[in-house]
Design a protein around this motif. Structure first.
Motif, PDB file in Angstrom:
ATOM      1  N   GLY A  47       9.160   7.802   2.353  1.00 49.85           N
ATOM      2  CA  GLY A  47       9.228   7.061   3.730  1.00 49.85           C
ATOM      3  C   GLY A  47       8.122   6.352   4.154  1.00 49.85           C
ATOM      4  O   GLY A  47       7.023   6.316   3.521  1.00 49.85           O
ATOM      5  N   THR A  48       8.020   5.869   5.529  1.00 49.49           N
ATOM      6  CA  THR A  48       7.128   5.140   6.024  1.00 49.49           C
ATOM      7  C   THR A  48       6.251   6.244   6.601  1.00 49.49           C
ATOM      8  O   THR A  48       6.681   7.439   6.662  1.00 49.49           O
ATOM      9  CB  THR A  48       7.545   4.229   7.040  1.00 49.49           C
ATOM     10  OG1 THR A  48       8.023   4.915   8.296  1.00 49.49           O
ATOM     11  CG2 THR A  48       8.554   3.143   6.482  1.00 49.49           C
ATOM     12  N   LYS A  49       5.138   5.875   7.130  1.00 51.48           N
ATOM     13  CA  LYS A  49       4.332   6.825   7.725  1.00 51.48           C
ATOM     14  C   LYS A  49       4.802   7.524   9.138  1.00 51.48           C
ATOM     15  O   LYS A  49       4.578   8.608   9.256  1.00 51.48           O
ATOM     16  CB  LYS A  49       2.845   6.194   8.006  1.00 51.48           C
ATOM     17  CG  LYS A  49       2.694   4.872   9.086  1.00 51.48           C
ATOM     18  CD  LYS A  49       1.366   4.398   9.220  1.00 51.48           C
ATOM     19  CE  LYS A  49       1.514   3.239   9.948  1.00 51.48           C
ATOM     20  NZ  LYS A  49       0.156   2.742  10.166  1.00 51.48           N
ATOM     21  N   ASP A  50       5.586   6.683   9.676  1.00 50.56           N
ATOM     22  CA  ASP A  50       6.096   7.302  10.692  1.00 50.56           C
ATOM     23  C   ASP A  50       7.353   8.071  10.448  1.00 50.56           C
ATOM     24  O   ASP A  50       7.618   9.161  11.321  1.00 50.56           O
ATOM     25  CB  ASP A  50       6.748   5.849  11.589  1.00 50.56           C
ATOM     26  CG  ASP A  50       5.781   5.159  12.381  1.00 50.56           C
ATOM     27  OD1 ASP A  50       4.596   5.796  12.366  1.00 50.56           O
ATOM     28  OD2 ASP A  50       6.098   3.952  12.330  1.00 50.56           O
TER      29      ASP A  50
ATOM     30  N   ASN B  46     -17.012   4.863   4.785  1.00 52.02           N
ATOM     31  CA  ASN B  46     -16.953   3.345   4.440  1.00 52.02           C
ATOM     32  C   ASN B  46     -15.981   3.081   3.353  1.00 52.02           C
ATOM     33  O   ASN B  46     -15.233   1.956   3.411  1.00 52.02           O
ATOM     34  CB  ASN B  46     -18.330   3.308   3.708  1.00 52.02           C
ATOM     35  CG  ASN B  46     -19.540   2.914   4.698  1.00 52.02           C
ATOM     36  OD1 ASN B  46     -19.614   1.866   5.016  1.00 52.02           O
ATOM     37  ND2 ASN B  46     -20.160   4.079   5.159  1.00 52.02           N
ATOM     38  N   LEU B  47     -15.521   4.017   2.800  1.00 51.47           N
ATOM     39  CA  LEU B  47     -14.308   3.897   1.698  1.00 51.47           C
ATOM     40  C   LEU B  47     -13.099   3.409   2.483  1.00 51.47           C
ATOM     41  O   LEU B  47     -12.345   2.558   1.958  1.00 51.47           O
ATOM     42  CB  LEU B  47     -14.040   5.269   0.867  1.00 51.47           C
ATOM     43  CG  LEU B  47     -14.822   5.255  -0.461  1.00 51.47           C
ATOM     44  CD1 LEU B  47     -14.417   6.493  -1.142  1.00 51.47           C
ATOM     45  CD2 LEU B  47     -14.425   3.894  -1.384  1.00 51.47           C
ATOM     46  N   ILE B  48     -12.912   4.195   3.691  1.00 56.24           N
ATOM     47  CA  ILE B  48     -11.764   3.819   4.313  1.00 56.24           C
ATOM     48  C   ILE B  48     -11.757   2.391   4.831  1.00 56.24           C
ATOM     49  O   ILE B  48     -10.840   1.444   4.827  1.00 56.24           O
ATOM     50  CB  ILE B  48     -11.666   4.507   5.721  1.00 56.24           C
ATOM     51  CG1 ILE B  48     -11.333   6.206   5.036  1.00 56.24           C
ATOM     52  CG2 ILE B  48     -10.468   4.241   6.651  1.00 56.24           C
ATOM     53  CD1 ILE B  48      -9.875   6.479   4.604  1.00 56.24           C
ATOM     54  N   LYS B  49     -12.945   1.866   5.299  1.00 59.66           N
ATOM     55  CA  LYS B  49     -12.984   0.436   5.751  1.00 59.66           C
ATOM     56  C   LYS B  49     -12.733  -0.467   4.640  1.00 59.66           C
ATOM     57  O   LYS B  49     -12.172  -1.434   4.789  1.00 59.66           O
ATOM     58  CB  LYS B  49     -14.600   0.006   6.407  1.00 59.66           C
ATOM     59  CG  LYS B  49     -14.736   1.053   7.461  1.00 59.66           C
ATOM     60  CD  LYS B  49     -16.054   0.737   8.046  1.00 59.66           C
ATOM     61  CE  LYS B  49     -16.417   1.461   9.281  1.00 59.66           C
ATOM     62  NZ  LYS B  49     -18.076   1.388   9.816  1.00 59.66           N
ATOM     63  N   VAL B  50     -13.228  -0.291   3.287  1.00 62.02           N
ATOM     64  CA  VAL B  50     -13.287  -0.771   2.116  1.00 62.02           C
ATOM     65  C   VAL B  50     -11.551  -1.007   1.982  1.00 62.02           C
ATOM     66  O   VAL B  50     -11.099  -2.123   1.729  1.00 62.02           O
ATOM     67  CB  VAL B  50     -13.714  -0.322   0.813  1.00 62.02           C
ATOM     68  CG1 VAL B  50     -13.304  -1.121  -0.244  1.00 62.02           C
ATOM     69  CG2 VAL B  50     -15.428  -0.345   1.107  1.00 62.02           C
TER      70      VAL B  50
ATOM     71  N   PHE C 213       0.877  -1.178  -0.066  1.00 59.55           N
ATOM     72  CA  PHE C 213      -0.111   0.069   0.067  1.00 59.55           C
ATOM     73  C   PHE C 213       0.729   1.265   0.011  1.00 59.55           C
ATOM     74  O   PHE C 213       1.663   1.386   0.914  1.00 59.55           O
ATOM     75  CB  PHE C 213      -1.059   0.029   1.305  1.00 59.55           C
ATOM     76  CG  PHE C 213      -2.172   1.009   1.148  1.00 59.55           C
ATOM     77  CD1 PHE C 213      -1.919   2.247   0.777  1.00 59.55           C
ATOM     78  CD2 PHE C 213      -3.361   0.389   1.311  1.00 59.55           C
ATOM     79  CE1 PHE C 213      -2.914   3.068   0.906  1.00 59.55           C
ATOM     80  CE2 PHE C 213      -4.387   1.310   1.395  1.00 59.55           C
ATOM     81  CZ  PHE C 213      -4.277   2.579   1.023  1.00 59.55           C
ATOM     82  N   VAL C 214       0.829   1.826  -1.106  1.00 59.80           N
ATOM     83  CA  VAL C 214       1.467   3.137  -1.438  1.00 59.80           C
ATOM     84  C   VAL C 214       0.757   4.332  -1.562  1.00 59.80           C
ATOM     85  O   VAL C 214      -0.271   4.344  -2.368  1.00 59.80           O
ATOM     86  CB  VAL C 214       2.662   3.111  -2.581  1.00 59.80           C
ATOM     87  CG1 VAL C 214       3.308   4.399  -2.541  1.00 59.80           C
ATOM     88  CG2 VAL C 214       3.636   1.922  -1.999  1.00 59.80           C
ATOM     89  N   ALA C 215       0.861   5.591  -0.713  1.00 57.75           N
ATOM     90  CA  ALA C 215       0.059   6.630  -0.950  1.00 57.75           C
ATOM     91  C   ALA C 215       0.820   7.775  -1.460  1.00 57.75           C
ATOM     92  O   ALA C 215       2.140   8.035  -1.128  1.00 57.75           O
ATOM     93  CB  ALA C 215      -0.483   7.220   0.435  1.00 57.75           C
TER      94      ALA C 215
ATOM     95  N   ASN D  17      -2.675   7.237   6.815  1.00 56.78           N
ATOM     96  CA  ASN D  17      -2.047   6.348   8.037  1.00 56.78           C
ATOM     97  C   ASN D  17      -2.117   4.807   7.921  1.00 56.78           C
ATOM     98  O   ASN D  17      -1.661   4.365   8.612  1.00 56.78           O
ATOM     99  CB  ASN D  17      -3.208   6.915   9.159  1.00 56.78           C
ATOM    100  CG  ASN D  17      -2.819   6.505  10.324  1.00 56.78           C
ATOM    101  OD1 ASN D  17      -1.503   6.724  10.795  1.00 56.78           O
ATOM    102  ND2 ASN D  17      -3.298   5.675  11.138  1.00 56.78           N
ATOM    103  N   ILE D  18      -2.756   4.622   6.724  1.00 58.87           N
ATOM    104  CA  ILE D  18      -2.887   3.048   6.461  1.00 58.87           C
ATOM    105  C   ILE D  18      -1.708   2.350   5.333  1.00 58.87           C
ATOM    106  O   ILE D  18      -1.631   1.377   4.911  1.00 58.87           O
ATOM    107  CB  ILE D  18      -4.118   2.513   6.377  1.00 58.87           C
ATOM    108  CG1 ILE D  18      -4.832   3.106   5.122  1.00 58.87           C
ATOM    109  CG2 ILE D  18      -5.008   2.570   7.371  1.00 58.87           C
ATOM    110  CD1 ILE D  18      -6.123   2.513   4.515  1.00 58.87           C
TER     111      ILE D  18
END
Length: 238
Positions: A217-220, A173-177, A32-34, A200-201
């Motif tokens: 980088g990572t989310k952190d 709901n999209l976040i849950k999906v 998962f890349v944002a 965040n995910i």
């Protein structure tokens, strides 16, 4: 794995060269890349380029080690790249069942098609035979589009601002999906987004600004700067 090597993209703006993307070098092999950044930073241009809708002015694009720079959108789709538009297309005369079967590339049973709808939180009985027209809301269309991508089960799924144009209930709901999709998909998800809850995910966050990569980088590693920084960083997640 997707690799962008020294990607640039320029357009003619009334006789003046306008640089949209400038020497982008990236590798995407996480689940998962944002990609985030302010408006006008080149995010959607980059997404369309990965899908094959537009071609770079300079640089090369590789997918699983194969140079696809000159490969069109249809052949990229066959190779395993899916693309979801900011505003999903409405197909008058086609039903939701038709679209999911087309996406899967096989004549799925109604039960199998319904399973994909259930995975994105839609009651299959209410949607399976509905026409994909103006009667569907933006949030419904977004989830149907995600169901299609799940049915395709491609190596790389690209989503261009999936939160655009939908209400808060649909966004929640999209976040849950996407959280569920993260667990199920056999490949990588690449999402263009401003939203902190999506960032965040993500396993990796890429920040673009002025057509250039400003942070990876990572989310952190990246989120504290985005959330606590000034100027561009604060605007991204508001």
């Amino acid at each position: 794995m997707l690799e962008l090597r020294d990607i640039s993209y320029s357009v003619d703006d009334n006789g003046t060269r306008k640089d949209i993307l400038k020497h982008i070098n990236l590798k995407v092999d996480e689940r998962f890349v944002a990609i985030t950044g302010p408006n006008g930073s080149g995010k959607s241009t980059l997404a369309r380029m990965i899908a094959g809708i537009i071609a770079p002015t300079e640089g090369r694009i590789l997918f699983d080690g194969v140079d696809i720079t000159e490969t069109g959108i249809t052949n990229r789709a066959k190779m395993g790249i899916s693309y979801a538009f900011q505003q999903p297309v409405r197909f008058k005369g086609l039903t939701v069942k038709d679209l999911i079967r087309l996406a899967a590339g096989t004549k799925l049973s109604v039960a199998d098609a319904c399973e994909y709808l259930s995975e994105v939180g839609l009651c299959a009985r209410d949607y399976i035979n509905r026409e994909v027209n103006a009667s569907l809301s933006g949030g419904e269309l977004k989830r149907i589009e995600i169901a299609m991508i799940l049915a395709r089960s491609t190596k790389l799924s690209v989503f261009d601002e999936p939160e655009a144009g939908i209400d808060l209930w649909s966004f929640n709901n999209l976040i849950k999906v996407f959280e569920n999709m993260y667990e199920k998909i056999n490949g990588s998800i690449l999402i263009i987004s401003h939203q902190e809850r999506i960032l965040n995910i993500a396993d990796k966050i890429i920040m673009l600004a002025d057509g250039e990569v400003k942070a990876v980088g990572t989310k952190d590693e990246v989120l504290p700067e985005l959330l606590g920084g000034s100027g561009v960083c604060r605007k991204i997640v508001q």
